[in-house]
Design an enzyme around this catalytic site. Structure first.
Site, short mmCIF file in Angstrom:
data_model
loop_
_atom_site.label_atom_id
_atom_site.label_comp_id
_atom_site.label_asym_id
_atom_site.label_seq_id
_atom_site.Cartn_x
_atom_site.Cartn_y
_atom_site.Cartn_z
N ASN A 138 -0.02 3.95 -3.69
CA ASN A 138 1.14 4.28 -2.85
C ASN A 138 2.34 4.40 -3.78
O ASN A 138 2.88 3.39 -4.23
CB ASN A 138 1.34 3.16 -1.82
CG ASN A 138 2.64 3.33 -1.04
OD1 ASN A 138 3.27 4.38 -1.06
ND2 ASN A 138 3.04 2.27 -0.33
N TRP A 139 2.71 5.65 -4.06
CA TRP A 139 3.79 5.87 -5.02
C TRP A 139 5.16 5.50 -4.45
O TRP A 139 6.14 5.41 -5.20
CB TRP A 139 3.83 7.33 -5.44
CG TRP A 139 2.72 7.75 -6.35
CD1 TRP A 139 1.64 7.02 -6.76
CD2 TRP A 139 2.59 9.04 -6.99
NE1 TRP A 139 0.84 7.76 -7.59
CE2 TRP A 139 1.40 9.00 -7.75
CE3 TRP A 139 3.35 10.21 -6.98
CZ2 TRP A 139 0.97 10.10 -8.50
CZ3 TRP A 139 2.92 11.30 -7.72
CH2 TRP A 139 1.73 11.24 -8.48
N LYS A 140 5.24 5.35 -3.14
CA LYS A 140 6.53 5.11 -2.46
C LYS A 140 7.51 6.22 -2.86
O LYS A 140 7.08 7.35 -3.11
CB LYS A 140 7.06 3.70 -2.80
CG LYS A 140 5.99 2.64 -2.52
CD LYS A 140 6.51 1.23 -2.51
CE LYS A 140 5.36 0.29 -2.22
NZ LYS A 140 5.77 -1.10 -2.09
N HIS A 149 3.39 0.90 7.23
CA HIS A 149 3.70 0.13 6.01
C HIS A 149 4.87 -0.81 6.33
O HIS A 149 5.78 -0.44 7.08
CB HIS A 149 4.06 1.07 4.86
CG HIS A 149 4.17 0.35 3.55
ND1 HIS A 149 5.29 -0.36 3.21
CD2 HIS A 149 3.28 0.19 2.54
CE1 HIS A 149 5.10 -0.92 2.02
NE2 HIS A 149 3.88 -0.60 1.59
N GLU A 175 7.45 -1.55 4.80
CA GLU A 175 8.79 -0.99 4.54
C GLU A 175 9.23 -0.10 5.69
O GLU A 175 10.41 -0.04 6.03
CB GLU A 175 8.78 -0.24 3.19
CG GLU A 175 8.74 -1.23 2.02
CD GLU A 175 8.03 -0.74 0.78
OE1 GLU A 175 7.84 0.48 0.61
OE2 GLU A 175 7.66 -1.60 -0.06
N GLU A 228 -1.47 -6.37 4.03
CA GLU A 228 -0.44 -6.48 2.99
C GLU A 228 0.58 -7.54 3.39
O GLU A 228 1.51 -7.25 4.16
CB GLU A 228 0.28 -5.13 2.84
CG GLU A 228 -0.61 -4.01 2.39
CD GLU A 228 0.18 -2.93 1.67
OE1 GLU A 228 -0.09 -2.68 0.50
OE2 GLU A 228 1.11 -2.36 2.28
N GLY A 256 5.55 -5.94 -3.96
CA GLY A 256 6.58 -5.66 -4.96
C GLY A 256 7.25 -6.89 -5.53
O GLY A 256 8.27 -6.80 -6.20
N SER A 304 1.14 -6.60 -4.84
CA SER A 304 1.14 -6.98 -6.26
C SER A 304 -0.26 -7.03 -6.86
O SER A 304 -0.55 -7.90 -7.69
CB SER A 304 1.87 -8.31 -6.46
OG SER A 304 3.24 -8.17 -6.09
N GLY A 321 0.82 -0.43 -5.00
CA GLY A 321 2.16 0.15 -5.13
C GLY A 321 2.53 0.32 -6.59
O GLY A 321 2.15 1.28 -7.26
N GLY A 322 3.29 -0.64 -7.12
CA GLY A 322 3.83 -0.55 -8.48
C GLY A 322 2.80 -0.15 -9.53
O GLY A 322 3.07 0.71 -10.38
P1 PGA Z 1 2.92 -3.43 -4.66
O1 PGA Z 1 3.02 -2.58 -3.29
O2 PGA Z 1 1.53 -3.21 -5.20
O3 PGA Z 1 3.99 -2.87 -5.55
O4 PGA Z 1 3.15 -4.85 -4.29
C1 PGA Z 1 1.94 -2.49 -2.40
C2 PGA Z 1 2.34 -1.66 -1.21
O5 PGA Z 1 3.48 -1.72 -0.78
O6 PGA Z 1 1.50 -0.90 -0.67
#
Ligand code: PGA
Length: 253
Positions: free
Chosen positions: A9-11, A95, A97, A167, A173, A212, A233-234
């Site tokens: 997930n590049w966000k 998600h 966010e 999640e 993050g 993470s 994500g990251g």
């Molecule tokens: P993260 O994000 O791996 O940077 O914690 C995961 C996500 O939000 O899908």
């Protein structure tokens, strides 16, 4: 036997030049990771280019959001048929966010899940509790409620046509990962909740862990019996890290 799946997930990250390099590096480094599924969910403007980059590759394409309507006066929004037009297979829904920063309710997320199915996409339903909810002992209650809204909307058996991603919000993050045992406990609770409604669906549905996940913790997480891969994500923004996570999924499968 459920197949392992790793989704990046590049966000809201990326750029045309850096995407091209990242995709080329990821594709070459995951070539040995056969037997698992891999995809990246990129920002809307990059779907076209990414689709071309990934044409014929074993890395699939996804989007990060969908509007629940098919078309019409919804300025700024993107429909399921548009995502299909750009060869998307997956779309993230709910998600944390989106829930937190953009006010998406369980009901809206369920409508998006349904819209994705209707368009022929595979929705990835994200569920998870905040730290305050975990500390108050409400983790299961929160994720069950998030899941139940989707079950109410589409019926339990349609969960098999999508993916669930657990999640924990406190792990996204932050560098703080749920321990394999903590994550497994919630994955099992989710599967048992589904099992009480439909055992076939419970056995078949993939439940990913996200929060993470990195090269150094992926293998222990993915080795848990009810963790079927990860939503990353990251670490999906770096070819070395993302491919190491993918190779961990292969090692655990
Ligand atoms: P993260 O994000 O791996 O940077 O914690 C995961 C996500 O939000 O899908």
């Amino acid at each position: 036997m459920r197949k392992k799946l790793v989704i990046g997930n590049w966000k809201m990250n990326g750029g045309r030049a850096t995407n091209a390099r990242l995709l080329a590096d990821v594709v070459s480094r995951v070539s040995g990771a056969d037997g698992i599924d891999i995809a990246v969910c990129v920002p809307f403007p990059y779907l076209g280019n990414t689709s071309q980059h990934l044409f014929g590759c074993r890395v699939g394409l996804g989007a990060q959001d969908i509007n629940e309507h098919e078309s019409g006066a919804f300025t700024g929004e993107v429909s399921g048929s548009m995502l299909i037009d750009f060869d998307c297979h997956f779309v993230l829904v709910g998600h944390s966010e989106r829930r937190d920063l953009f006010g998406e309710t369980n009901e809206r997320v369920a409508a998006k899940f349904e819209a994705a199915l209707k368009s022929g996409l595979e929705p990835v339903l994200c569920v998870g509790e905040t730290l305050a909810q975990r500390n108050a002992g409400q983790t299961n209650e929160v994720v069950f409620e998030q899941l139940q809204a989707v079950v109410d909307r589409v019926g339990v058996s349609r969960l098999q046509d999508g993916v669930i991603a657990y999640e924990p919000v406190w792990a996204i993050g932050t560098g703080e990962t749920a321990s394999p045992a903590q994550a497994q406990a919630v994955h099992l609770a989710l599967r048992d909740y589904i099992r009480a409604l439909d055992s076939q669906t419970a056995n078949d549905v993939q439940i990913l862990y996200g929060g993470s996940v990195k090269a150094d913790n992926a293998l222990s997480l993915f080795s848990e019996p009810d963790i079927d891969g990860g939503l990353i994500g990251g670490a999906s923004l770096d070819a070395d890290s993302f491919s190491a996570v993918c190779l961990s999924a292969k090692a655990a499968s």
